[in-house]
Design an enzyme around this catalytic site. Structure first.
Site, PDB file in Angstrom:
ATOM      1  CG  ASP A 126      -0.224  -0.034   2.545  1.00 43.42           C
ATOM      2  OD1 ASP A 126       1.020  -0.168   2.561  1.00 43.42           O
ATOM      3  OD2 ASP A 126      -0.900   0.072   3.576  1.00 43.42           O
ATOM      4  CG  ASP A 148       0.086   3.447   4.452  1.00 44.65           C
ATOM      5  OD1 ASP A 148      -0.967   3.177   3.835  1.00 44.65           O
ATOM      6  OD2 ASP A 148       0.482   2.781   5.415  1.00 44.65           O
ATOM      7  CE  LYS A 176       0.799   1.550  12.748  1.00 39.56           C
ATOM      8  NZ  LYS A 176       0.572   0.198  12.324  1.00 39.56           N
TER       9      LYS A 176
END
Ligand code: GDD
Ligand code: MG
Length: 356
Positions: A106, A217, A157
């Site tokens: 992606d 992304d 993250k």
């Protein structure tokens, strides 16, 4: 060189667009994203592409078929249930006997993979990650590096305050096959939370290739719109497409009173009715019918969309065969699933799918 494309995720953040289309197949300027990615790999001497598929896998295989693409062989490897990013690559280990590429399915980028490979070889790296600098790294894997690019820490993250680094994992790796030995067989396992941290603990050399190409992304609605806009606006020189004021592929009919202010791409067999205004950057798919006095700006319409009259579309995404009734307004970042009929206004950020 061989490339493994991670194309098995469920594309949750792009729902309902991904209800019946896997994320790597969403159209960017009227072509499935994966075609753009394969074109760029072909330009960097990739000979074999292994596409690891899971969610809606048939869609990818049916599109590209079994005869290769752009002079590259394509192998599809199905995961009955998702194996995670590194598990997916472990699952195709027997096909990998030399330095290879891994790409998140992606990421739209014009990264120079050939230069990254030179860096990988010069550094004697076992795993080289393309790193991109961003202002807010919270939604990414964040990497802490030394001056020469040696990676010291990888945090997926991160929580606020967990790291000061703004260099993120850009989702493109060059790897040596032997590092896969530490990955478990047939188990859900991620590069980001498993293999990369383990490499660091065991001091296997891992390097970051810092570079600043166009990179996005496309897995969220705003980024999906942005990549279409950016290419149409040619924000990066290497993305310039000819005659981009109105990129007309095969012919469409526009009433003489319709106004198209570029950059707009219009697919085959479209009809644009009297008094309608289309403001770029906008993408119109094939077989789209636009009635009279509509105003469309900054939007992406997939194939077969049908708009009534006096419809207003602002920075929204309509999937295949959506129909929109007269006078309906659809706002910023709305997504409408394929085949839906929109009968009432959609406020910004609202998505419409079969379940509401
Ligand atoms: N085959 C397979 N199997 N592919 C998978 C699986 C799986 O189980 N899970 C995810 N993928 C694919 C997705 O389809 C996508 O192309 C890619 O792996 C990354 O998954 P995302 O779900 O898009 O992850 P992300 O965007 O939250 O984070 C990743 O990308 C960031 C860059 O955009 C991570 O790699 C981050 O570290 C990175 O910064
Ligand atoms: Mg992603």
């Amino acid at each position: 060189m061989k490339a493994v494309i991670l194309a098995g995720g469920a594309g949750t953040r792009l729902r309902p667009l991904t209800n019946n289309l896997p994320k790597p197949m969403v159209p960017i300027l009227n072509r499935p994203f994966l075609e753009h990615m394969l074109d760029s790999l072909a330009a960097h001497n990739v000979t074999d592409v292994i596409i690891t598929v899971s969610y809606l896998s048939d869609n990818i295989r049916n599109h590209f078929g079994d005869n290769g693409y752009a002079n590259m062989n394509i192998h599809y490897v199905l995961e009955e249930s998702p194996l995670g990013t590194a598990g997916a690559v472990k699952n195709v280990e027997k096909l990998l006997d030399d330095t290879f590429l891994v790409l998140n399915g992606d990421i739209f980028t014009n990264l120079d993979i050939s230069k990254m490979l030179l860096f990988h070889n010069d550094a004697d790296s076992k795993a080289t990650l393309f790193l991109k600098e961003v202002s807010d790294p919270s939604q990414f894997g964040v990497v802490e590096i030394k001056g020469d690019g040696y990676i010291e820490k990888f945090i997926e993250k991160p929580n606020p305050g967990e790291t000061k680094s703004n260099w993120i994992n850009g989702g493109v790796y060059i790897l040596e096959p032997d590092i896969l030995q530490i990955a478990p067989e047939n188990e859900f396992y991620m590069f980001e939370r498993g293999l990369f941290p383990t490499l660091l603990e065991t001091q296997i050399p891992m390097y970051g290739y810092r570079n600043n190409p166009y990179w996005i992304d496309l897995g969220t609605p705003s980024n999906y719109l942005r990549v279409n806009h950016d290419i149409l606006n040619a924000v990066d020189e290497s993305m310039i497409v000819e005659n981009r004021d109105i990129l007309n592929t095969e012919g469409y009919f526009a009433h003489p009173s319709a106004v198209i202010e570029g950059p707009v791409i219009v697919g085959r067999d479209c009809f644009i009715g009297a008094g309608s205004v289309i403001r770029g950057p906008t993408v119109i798919g094939s077989g789209v019918t636009i009635g009279e006095d509509n105003v469309i700006s900054g939007s992406v319409l997939w194939d077969g969309v049908k708009l009534g009259h006096q419809v207003i579309l602002t920075e929204c995404i309509l999937a295949d065969d959506v129909t929109v009734d007269d006078k309906v307004r659809i706002g910023n970042l709305c997504m409408v699933a394929s085949g839906m009929n929109v009968t009432a206004d959609l406020q910004p950020g609202i998505s419409l799918g079969p379940t509401g």
